[in-house]
Design an enzyme around this catalytic site. Structure first.
Site, short mmCIF file in Angstrom:
data_model
loop_
_atom_site.label_atom_id
_atom_site.label_comp_id
_atom_site.label_asym_id
_atom_site.label_seq_id
_atom_site.Cartn_x
_atom_site.Cartn_y
_atom_site.Cartn_z
N ASP A 135 37.78 42.70 41.16
CA ASP A 135 38.63 41.30 41.64
C ASP A 135 38.00 40.12 42.09
O ASP A 135 37.17 40.27 43.34
CB ASP A 135 39.74 41.74 42.59
CG ASP A 135 40.64 40.67 42.86
OD1 ASP A 135 40.38 39.39 42.67
OD2 ASP A 135 41.79 41.18 43.55
N HIS A 136 37.64 39.15 41.50
CA HIS A 136 36.95 38.03 41.94
C HIS A 136 36.93 37.33 42.95
O HIS A 136 36.43 36.55 43.47
CB HIS A 136 36.57 36.79 40.60
CG HIS A 136 34.93 36.46 40.46
ND1 HIS A 136 34.26 36.22 41.81
CD2 HIS A 136 34.27 36.13 39.49
CE1 HIS A 136 33.16 35.81 41.03
NE2 HIS A 136 33.32 35.51 39.97
N ARG A 137 38.47 37.38 43.44
CA ARG A 137 38.82 36.70 44.41
C ARG A 137 38.23 37.33 45.82
O ARG A 137 38.20 36.90 46.87
CB ARG A 137 40.44 37.06 44.80
CG ARG A 137 41.47 36.19 43.61
CD ARG A 137 42.77 36.32 43.58
NE ARG A 137 42.99 37.86 43.75
CZ ARG A 137 44.23 38.41 43.72
NH1 ARG A 137 45.07 37.46 43.98
NH2 ARG A 137 44.24 39.86 43.75
#
Length: 427
Positions: free
Chosen positions: A399-401
């Protein structure tokens, strides 16, 4: 007084369940702790225990029927109550409407707009056994109940039988109705074939499959995924595993799988790179103190992910034994709701199916999932010489967040380090 047996809330996310199988029937005596039914939840199929004792006088929810949490599934008479020799007729609880009190349903029957369709009879004049909801659906959809074989108790026609019959095109020798009198067909949902052929198999979604579909769609739509891959030298791991298993075989000890070592490598790597053992929380990121490894296990109707909890405090032996136990109970539908809680990172291994590498979908609310491919023998270059080697592909979906590329790469290379130097995991 009679005791209602209600649909239990077997997980924190459960809103309804499917009654898969009744272990007890009308007239059976029940004691506290007896298994009376199997319930399919959003996570697994689980056994439902009795919390009271007495005799079952009425079953209101048929096998294969969904019911919301708190709905009355059956009625139990206490031991000091008089039980009629002729058990009450089974009452379907296939929808919230059909769980209303008898007086209220009698009022509804006096209203033409709310009354159920008349009870149908077969060609020989005998009364068809049809649940009220099935009659209602058949009337709305124009399905001839005389053409349906019931799957409920004693051949009773239930809602799912009508829906399956309505989905399959009817075979008839009568001319088709004119296009002017036929109602306009509803547009097919996007991605679904507009028609179903007579030889096509229509498989209703189980509660588990619906939840899997919803969660994976949510994951792909709402989570910005990115993917990394590394190739590992699996020869040292395979050599160590062979040595350990040969020793335990002589003593009758535990037999280790490749997956056991990968899980242990993940745990050690998560301790070295805690930013991966985390979750997105709106206006914050939570980095978990404990490592909970969700282990993807394939079962008959989907995938379950029980958790090895507080994994950073467990030995390779304990981890291996827990995974074996959970896998066996998952396939026998014996896992408990609490065993799905506490996961912080997931592992999915398709190596046993001959898959070399793949990209997994993040298991929300977690931020990372490790994908494991099979160990492949291939030609590799060692100090300028071509030799035969054992190679394994490890993938990481993030999850790039929560996780940036450099952090993900650091973690994946830490996993690789432990795989290629497996003795470090035994320290």
């Amino acid at each position: 007084m009679p005791i209602n047996i209600e649909m239990p809330k077997l997980s924190d996310t459960m809103t309804e369940g499917t009654l898969v199988n009744w272990r007890k029937q009308v007239g059976d005596e029940v004691e506290i702790g007896d298994i009376i039914a199997e319930i399919e939840t959003d996570k697994a199929t689980m056994e439902m225990e009795a919390f009271d004792e007495g005799t079952i006088t009425e079953i209101r929810v048929e096998e294969g029927t969904k019911a919301p949490v708190g709905a009355v599934l059956a009625v139990l008479a206490e031991e000091d109550e008089e039980v009629s020799d002729s058990a009450p007729a089974e009452k379907s609880n296939e929808s919230a409407e059909e769980s209303k009190p008898a007086k209220e349903s009698e009022k509804e029957e006096s209203s033409a707009s709310e009354s159920p369709a008349p009870v149908p009879v077969a060609d020989d004049g005998t009364r068809l056994r049809v649940s009220p909801l099935a009659r209602k659906i058949a009337a709305e959809k124009g399905v001839d109940l005389k053409t349906i074989s019931g799957s409920g108790p004693s051949g009773r026609i239930v809602a799912k039988d009508v829906e399956a019959a309505e989905a399959a095109p009817a075979k008839s020798s009568t001319p088709a109705a004119s296009s002017e009198s036929a109602p306009a067909a509803s547009p097919a949902p996007q991605g679904i074939l507009p028609s179903v052929g007579p030889d096509d198999k229509v498989v209703p979604l189980s509660s588990m499959r619906k939840i899997i579909a919803d969660r994976l769609l949510t994951s792909k739509v709402t989570i910005p995924h990115f993917y990394l891959h590394v190739e590992c030298d699996a020869a040292p791991l395979m050599a160590l595993r062979k040595q350990i298993n040969a020793q335990t075989a002589d003593t009758g000890g535990n037999k280790y799988t490749v997956n056991d070592f990968i899980v242990k490598a993940m745990i050690n790597a998560a301790q070295e790179v805690p930013a991966v053992n985390a979750a997105y929380n709106g206006d914050s990121i939570v980095e978990f103190a404990n490592v909970g490894v969700s282990v993807a296990i394939a079962v008959e109707d989907g995938l379950v992910t029980p958790v090895v909890k507080d994994a950073q405090n467990k030995s390779l032996l304990t981890i291996s034994q827990e995974i074996k136990d959970m896998a066996a109970r998952a396939r026998d539908k014996k896992l408990k709701p609490s065993e799905f809680d506490g996961g912080t990172i997931t592992i999915s291994n398709l190596g046993a199916w001959g898959v070399e590498g793949f990209d997994a979908i993040v298991n929300p609310p977690q931020a990372a999932i490790v994908s494991v491919g099979g160990i492949i023998e291939k030609a590799v270059s060692v100090n300028g010489e071509i030799k035969s080697g054992l190679r394994m592909n490890l993938g990481l979906s993030c999850d790039h967040r929560v996780i940036d590329g450099a952090v993900a790469a650091t973690f994946l290379n830490a996993v690789k380090k432990f795989v290629e130097q497996p003795t470090l995991m035994l320290v």
